[in-house]
Design a protein around this motif. Structure first.
Motif, short mmCIF file in Angstrom:
data_model
loop_
_atom_site.label_atom_id
_atom_site.label_comp_id
_atom_site.label_asym_id
_atom_site.label_seq_id
_atom_site.Cartn_x
_atom_site.Cartn_y
_atom_site.Cartn_z
N ARG A 4 10.68 7.06 3.30
CA ARG A 4 9.36 6.45 3.45
C ARG A 4 8.31 7.09 2.54
NH1 ARG A 4 9.85 2.73 7.14
NH2 ARG A 4 11.43 2.90 8.77
N LYS A 5 8.65 8.24 1.92
CA LYS A 5 7.73 8.82 0.95
C LYS A 5 7.79 8.06 -0.38
CE LYS A 5 7.79 13.52 2.87
NZ LYS A 5 8.08 14.95 2.61
N ASP A 6 8.94 7.45 -0.65
CA ASP A 6 9.07 6.64 -1.87
C ASP A 6 8.71 5.20 -1.51
OD1 ASP A 6 9.71 5.36 -4.17
OD2 ASP A 6 11.86 5.77 -4.11
N PHE A 7 7.42 4.91 -1.54
CA PHE A 7 6.97 3.58 -1.12
C PHE A 7 7.42 2.49 -2.10
CE2 PHE A 7 3.75 4.32 -4.28
CZ PHE A 7 3.39 3.05 -4.71
N THR A 8 7.95 2.89 -3.27
CA THR A 8 8.34 1.91 -4.29
C THR A 8 9.64 1.19 -3.94
OG1 THR A 8 9.64 3.47 -5.61
CG2 THR A 8 7.27 3.37 -6.05
N GLY A 9 10.26 1.55 -2.83
CA GLY A 9 11.49 0.88 -2.45
C GLY A 9 12.72 1.40 -3.18
N ASP A 100 -0.34 5.38 -9.41
CA ASP A 100 -0.01 4.87 -8.08
C ASP A 100 -0.84 3.62 -7.82
OD1 ASP A 100 0.30 4.44 -5.32
OD2 ASP A 100 0.50 6.58 -4.90
N ILE A 101 -0.20 2.49 -7.56
CA ILE A 101 -0.96 1.25 -7.37
C ILE A 101 -1.78 1.26 -6.09
CG2 ILE A 101 0.78 -0.05 -8.65
CD1 ILE A 101 1.60 -1.33 -5.94
N ARG A 102 -1.53 2.23 -5.21
CA ARG A 102 -2.30 2.29 -3.95
C ARG A 102 -3.73 2.79 -4.17
NH1 ARG A 102 2.00 5.73 -0.55
NH2 ARG A 102 1.95 6.85 -2.54
N LEU A 123 4.10 -2.27 -0.09
CA LEU A 123 3.01 -1.62 0.63
C LEU A 123 3.06 -2.12 2.07
CD1 LEU A 123 0.16 -1.99 -2.03
CD2 LEU A 123 1.87 -0.17 -1.78
N LEU A 124 3.62 -1.31 2.94
CA LEU A 124 3.92 -1.77 4.30
C LEU A 124 2.73 -1.72 5.23
CD1 LEU A 124 7.43 -0.10 4.86
CD2 LEU A 124 6.86 -2.23 3.69
N GLU A 125 1.72 -0.91 4.92
CA GLU A 125 0.60 -0.72 5.83
C GLU A 125 -0.69 -1.28 5.25
OE1 GLU A 125 1.39 0.27 8.70
OE2 GLU A 125 3.39 1.06 8.27
N VAL A 126 -1.55 -1.78 6.12
CA VAL A 126 -2.80 -2.42 5.70
C VAL A 126 -3.70 -1.49 4.88
CG1 VAL A 126 -4.96 -3.47 6.52
CG2 VAL A 126 -2.77 -4.14 7.53
N PRO A 127 -3.88 -0.21 5.25
CA PRO A 127 -4.74 0.66 4.42
C PRO A 127 -4.27 0.73 2.96
CG PRO A 127 -4.37 1.68 6.54
CD PRO A 127 -3.45 0.50 6.49
#
Length: 267
Positions: A4-9, A100-102, A123-127
């Motif tokens: 889950r730290k690698d949000f890029t899948g 980071d696109i976030r 990006l799994l979470e709304v924030p």
């Protein structure tokens, strides 16, 4: 297990995911769509999740300057190697940035910002979703165009339990070293509350010496509904002008099982 730290899948942590990317996504029909948008904008273009340059290089070949941001060193390395085969005129149009696109700040704005394919769905979470969209708005010229493409997970597909079994998804392909690769796919879990699907992309490899190998890319993706995305865009300061189901400008149809949801918005 998903990192889950690698949000890029997996595009940061798993070498084979990057290595096979151009082979498994060689037949997508979106390139001309983005070239046309880039041409109308006049450039420069900002692309989020530019990866191996699947869209970036064709836009640069069309004579339009483009900046791409990506977090994966492996994907960026593949892109840089591909650029070595391009003429100087194409290479001069490309700017590659690790970011980071976030949340990012490049200190300039663009007439066109694109988030192609399904990058946003990692990006799994709304924030994180809002932070990404707000960064896009910050980098968009007044009156500029923002384009976001995601899978349309129709209700019929969301309820289809047959997808939990492995199914064929990509034709076999050969690697330069003689490896033969066959890819299958399956859904592992569907969290209807969080609107997150856990999926597995499964690679069956036959090596030149006859040895076989099975590699699994397990990742989570957020699915969205039309008005949810429209409201997210509005919260970030974007005005959605239209929504398409495909790259031929078909008006959005939520029941289109194999379709996409392509948001066209303005600042």
């Amino acid at each position: 297990m998903i990192n889950r730290k690698d949000f890029t899948g997996g595009y940061v942590d798993l070498p084979f995911v990057c290595e096979y990317y151009d082979h498994i996504f060689s037949d997508l029909e979106d390139i001309q769509f983005y070239i046309d948008l880039a041409s109308r904008s006049g450039g420069p273009v900002l692309e989020l999740g530019s990866g191996t340059g699947r869209i970036m290089i064709p836009i640069a070949r069309a004579g339009i300057k483009i900046t791409g941001i990506d977090l994966s060193d492996r994907m960026i390395s593949i892109l840089r190697n591909k650029l070595k085969a391009e003429p100087d005129g194409t290479v001069s149009k490309v700017e590659i940035l690790k970011n980071d696109i976030r949340g990012f700040d490049l200190g300039k704005s663009y007439p066109l910002v694109i988030v192609p394919f399904s990058t946003f769905q990692y990006l799994l979470e709304v924030p994180d979703q809002l932070s990404c969209l707000e960064s896009c708005v910050k980098h968009l010229d007044d009156g500029g165009t923002f384009v976001l493409s995601v899978f349309n997970e129709s209700i019929s597909r969301l309820s289809d339990t047959s997808l939990y079994k492995e199914f064929d998804i990509t034709p076999e392909f050969d690697m330069p070293d003689g490896r033969r690769v066959f890819r299958r796919f399956r859904y592992v879990e569907k969290d209807y509350t969080r609107q997150v699907e856990i999926k597995e992309s499964v690679f069956y490899i036959t090596h030149p010496d006859g040895r076989s190998e099975r590699l699994v890319h397990k990742f989570g993706m957020r699915y969205f509904f039309q008005y949810e995305l429209i409201h997210l865009c509005a919260r970030a300061g974007l005005n959605v002008k239209t929504v398409y189901s495909d790259y031929n400008y078909k008006p959005f149809d939520a029941a289109f099982r194999e379709g996409r949801m392509i948001i066209i918005a303005e600042k």
